[in-house]
Design an enzyme around this catalytic site. Structure first.
Site, PDB file in Angstrom:
ATOM      1  N   SER A   1       0.817  -1.220   0.000  1.00 20.31           N
ATOM      2  CA  SER A   1       0.000   0.000   0.000  1.00 20.31           C
ATOM      3  C   SER A   1       0.849   1.267   0.000  1.00 20.31           C
ATOM      4  CB  SER A   1      -0.948   0.000   1.202  1.00 20.31           C
ATOM      5  OG  SER A   1      -0.222  -0.025   2.420  1.00 20.31           O
TER       6      SER A   1
ATOM      7  N   ASP B   1       5.464  -2.143   3.969  1.00 22.56           N
ATOM      8  CA  ASP B   1       6.071  -3.374   3.462  1.00 22.56           C
ATOM      9  C   ASP B   1       7.357  -2.990   2.752  1.00 22.56           C
ATOM     10  OD1 ASP B   1       3.963  -5.207   4.222  1.00 22.56           O
ATOM     11  OD2 ASP B   1       2.766  -4.262   2.664  1.00 22.56           O
TER      12      ASP B   1
ATOM     13  N   LYS C   1     -10.714  -0.326  -0.800  1.00 20.15           N
ATOM     14  CA  LYS C   1     -10.112  -0.913   0.401  1.00 20.15           C
ATOM     15  C   LYS C   1     -10.900  -0.541   1.654  1.00 20.15           C
ATOM     16  CE  LYS C   1      -5.679  -1.141   0.971  1.00 20.15           C
ATOM     17  NZ  LYS C   1      -4.246  -0.834   1.074  1.00 20.15           N
TER      18      LYS C   1
ATOM     19  N   TYR D   1     -11.784  -7.970   3.738  1.00 20.96           N
ATOM     20  CA  TYR D   1     -10.385  -7.600   3.495  1.00 20.96           C
ATOM     21  C   TYR D   1      -9.508  -8.454   4.399  1.00 20.96           C
ATOM     22  CZ  TYR D   1      -6.329  -4.562   2.615  1.00 20.96           C
ATOM     23  OH  TYR D   1      -5.107  -4.069   2.221  1.00 20.96           O
TER      24      TYR D   1
ATOM     25  N   ASP E   1       1.216   0.009   8.160  1.00 23.09           N
ATOM     26  CA  ASP E   1       2.623  -0.353   8.224  1.00 23.09           C
ATOM     27  C   ASP E   1       3.228  -0.197   6.837  1.00 23.09           C
ATOM     28  OD1 ASP E   1       1.457  -2.420   6.893  1.00 23.09           O
ATOM     29  OD2 ASP E   1       2.073  -3.991   8.270  1.00 23.09           O
TER      30      ASP E   1
ATOM     31  N   ASP F   1       7.388  -4.200   7.982  1.00 22.01           N
ATOM     32  CA  ASP F   1       7.495  -5.627   7.655  1.00 22.01           C
ATOM     33  C   ASP F   1       8.606  -5.754   6.621  1.00 22.01           C
ATOM     34  OD1 ASP F   1       5.362  -6.000   9.302  1.00 22.01           O
ATOM     35  OD2 ASP F   1       3.946  -6.606   7.751  1.00 22.01           O
TER      36      ASP F   1
END
Length: 706
Positions: free
Chosen positions: A97, A111, A224, A233, A109, A163
């Site tokens: 995202s 990625d 979303k 989701y 968060d 992450d």
């Protein structure tokens, strides 16, 4: 390069496999509707302010420097020549995202991918880099999930959740201008590195394949938000994750390249409520590469033919991002697509507003029958590990239940809830999930026995085996499944949860006091990467993959794009049509729980005292000496309550059940407390936490009346 040649093969003049459905430019009304959509989304915190964006950028810059420093130190420790040590490089790439530009305010968060040169091993990443992170003041909540499908290190860096996955390339150095879109970067890599690189490569390819990034991002934010509010989701639970929703939105943008977000949201629901699943959604042609890596192709791979809702990633090697989707979760999503189409049609006609689209799903009023699944552990650390594993396997339970011939829908609510402190005070830390069930309507007057035991027991066995294999199974870790009716949910849910949802059912949601309720736990998301199990689902009616036909521009607005046939998830059995004899497995209801309609239920949790087990204050001899449990079959008649000659407590329970009459919704409850012989169970070799703890396997059986 191979990637360059594929870009040249992209059809000229349009994006995607087919020509657009409409090239119509937006009207003044479209601009107004889009502005109203933006205003409706603002209270949900989907837009990040400049201060937060700057903070994330700063954190990523620090992390990038941190990685380069670690790689250089590692090169020195391995005695590499100074000429190489000075320029080994290393780089952080983002995906998901954040890279797509749709991260939300506060809670999202990041990625990220750590790309390292060839002298860095994966073991270095999870050892020396992990220890270097541990010693940083800005780093909090550090944990590694090395056995995940895509191994990951999770942590907070200066308040931002990260992450971080890892990939090493077959290159002596990693330069700042490295382009991961080139297929040659995959050469000679192991599968875990390829999976790690795939996140960044897929995200970049999605962005390349949409005609207007601004319209794509705004539409994706809306979709979303809608998906989270409606409880669909969650890749880990068998719905769709962020990348899958992004690809669906990207396909709509390809079909309507000039449309604004308000129109694109409406067309999103139009197209996918009528899509002929399991025909795949593709953003570009499936193409081969000199690397010969396995790609999604049902013509070659038999297992790919079992995927019920394939959405194919556009970067090589192409994979299905929705392998977790089951028949039930697809049915739930199709129903939500249809609702979304109805609501957005009303909005565009001026008969409603966008807040209605984002009303939350009233899950706890939607069904009459529920399974309550609980996972408990004695310590917080053990509980985090335990619920991460259990959550990653709940889709296995959904698959087991939906394969029962008498179940139409098994719908899991993705959000977990903390266990009631009163009910679970002896269990330590407890998390609960709820599954709504719809049973097929009886077609005759003959009573039909429905046995849920094997599906539930198979699921628990799977979890215990996985926990044992990962060496995380500890004393006090338990899984419990309980059947309840809708009116009994308030014994399990946290205070106020049901009342809030009932209020939301009868009135519009205030935008100013509504928040997202489906944020996944960070550990759970990590385990989703590690939960790619081989599906054993019933094959789709379509045994081979048909080519996607070009959408007819003249009929797409007024007719179904494809014909579909799907069970009606609202076909629930009425209270007068169903009667049930229920035996609660493993732990039944929590200690001290008395539920109206269950009459005698006060303590079903089994404990062991000096070689005997005690139930509701009555000592019973070892289960081996008890009379064998009556066998059930789908064609047998309704079971009788136990008689006095079998067991005193069972006779009392049975008599009270008969005198108490039917419970809510036409259910008669009889408690079966015998231990099932191991031959009745699908697997009698489940690992247990310690030798001193025994797992009692029980059953949940229902009887449907015609």
């Amino acid at each position: 390069s191979p990637s360059t040649s594929r870009q040249q093969n992209q059809p000229q003049g349009h994006y995607g496999l087919t020509s657009p459905i409409s090239l119509a430019p937006p009207s003044d009304k479209d601009h107004i509707h889009t502005q109203k959509l933006i205003e409706a989304m603002k209270p949900f915190g989907v837009f990040e302010d400049q201060e937060e964006l700057y903070h994330r950028t700063t954190v990523l810059g620090k992390l990038n420097n941190f990685v380069r420093e670690w790689i250089s130190e590692l090169a020195e420790s391995k005695n590499l020549p100074p000429s190489i040590t000075e320029q080994v490089g290393g780089k952080i790439f983002t995906f998901g995202s954040y890279r797509l530009g749709v991260h939300t305010k506060g809670s999202s968060d990041i990625d990220a991918l750590c790309v390292a040169p060839s002298h860095v091993e994966r073991s270095d990443f999870f050892q020396s880099f992990f220890e270097k992170l541990r010693n940083q003041e800005e780093v909090k909540n550090l944990r590694a999930i090395e056995d995940a499908y895509v191994p990951v290190i999770k942590f907070e860096f200066d308040g931002i959740e990260i992450d971080l996955v890892f990939a090493k390339l077959s290159l002596p150095t990693v330069s700042d201008d490295l382009d991961l879109r080139d297929d040659s970067c995959l050469k000679s890599l192991d599968i875990r590195c390829i999976r790690s690189l795939n996140g960044s490569r897929v995200t970049d390819e999605i962005l390349r394949l949409v005609p207007n990034l601004e319209n794509f991002r705004l539409t994706l934010r809306a979709v979303k938000l809608w998906a989270k509010r409606r409880g669909v989701y969650s890749n880990i639970m068998g719905f769709l994750g962020g990348v899958s929703w992004a690809m669906l939105v990207a396909r709509i943008c390809q079909l309507y390249p000039n449309a604004l977000a308000s129109t694109l949201v409406n067309k999103f629901f139009l197209i996918f409520s009528k899509w002929d699943w399991p025909k795949p959604v593709l953003l570009k042609r499936l193409e081969e590469s000199f690397l010969n890596l396995p790609v999604w192709d049902p013509r070659v791979n038999p297992s790919d033919r079992y995927h019920v809702m394939p959405i194919i990633t556009p970067a090589y090697p192409q994979q299905n991002s929705t392998y977790n989707v089951s028949v039930s979760t697809r049915a739930v999503m199709i129903e939500e697509f249809q609702r979304g189409l109805e609501v957005t049609d009303e909005i565009l006609k001026g008969k409603s507003d966008w807040s209605k689209l984002f009303e939350p799903l009233n899950f706890f009023q939607k069904y009459k029958h529920y399974i309550v699944l609980t996972a408990s552990a004695f310590t917080e650390e053990h509980h985090l590990n335990w619920i991460g594993l259990v959550e990653s396997k709940i889709r296995v339970l959904v698959g087991n239940l939906e394969r029962n011939e008498f179940i139409t829908i098994a719908h899991v609510q993705p959000q977990s809830f903390p266990g009631n402190e009163v009910l679970y005070k002896q269990s330590g830390y407890v998390s609960m999930w709820f599954l709504g069930l719809v049973f097929k309507k009886a077609e005759s007057a003959v009573k039909t026995n429905v046995d849920l035991t094997h599906g539930i027991q198979s699921f628990t066995d799977t979890v215990y085996r996985q926990a044992s294999a990962l060496n995380i199974l500890k004393e006090g870790m338990k899984i419990e499944a309980t059947y309840v009716k809708r009116k009994q949910l308030h014994y399990f849910l946290p205070a106020g949860t049901l009342q809030k949802r009932k209020k939301q059912r009868v009135s519009d949601i205030s935008q100013n006091n509504s928040g997202l309720q489906c944020k996944r736990s960070s550990l759970g998301e990590g385990c989703s990467d590690g939960s790619k199990d081989r599906d054993s689902r019933t094959p789709s009616n379509s045994s081979s993959l048909n080519k996607i036909s070009k959408l007819d521009i003249s009929t797409a607005e007024t007719e179904r794009l494809f014909s579909i046939s799907w069970p009606n998830s609202k076909s629930q059995v009425s209270p007068t049509e169903m009667e049930a004899t229920v035996a609660l497995r493993t732990s039944g209801l929590p200690i001290g729980c008395t539920i109206p309609g269950y009459n005698t239920v006060c303590q079903l949790r089994t404990c062991f005292v000096q070689g005997q087990h005690k139930l509701s204050g009555t000592l019973i001899t070892d289960p081996k000496s008890a009379s064998p449990k009556q066998h059930y079959s789908p064609t047998s008649k309704v079971s009788r309550p136990p008689t006095a000659g079998e067991c005193p407590q069972k006779a009392i329970d049975g008599e009270k059940a008969r005198r108490g009459g039917l419970g809510q919704g036409g259910f008669e409850v009889v408690l079966i407390t015998d231990r099932l012989p191991s031959k009745e169970l699908p697997d009698s070799s489940s690992p247990v936490p310690t030798n001193s703890i025994r797992i009692i396997k029980r059953s949940i059986k229902l009887t449907l009346n015609g």
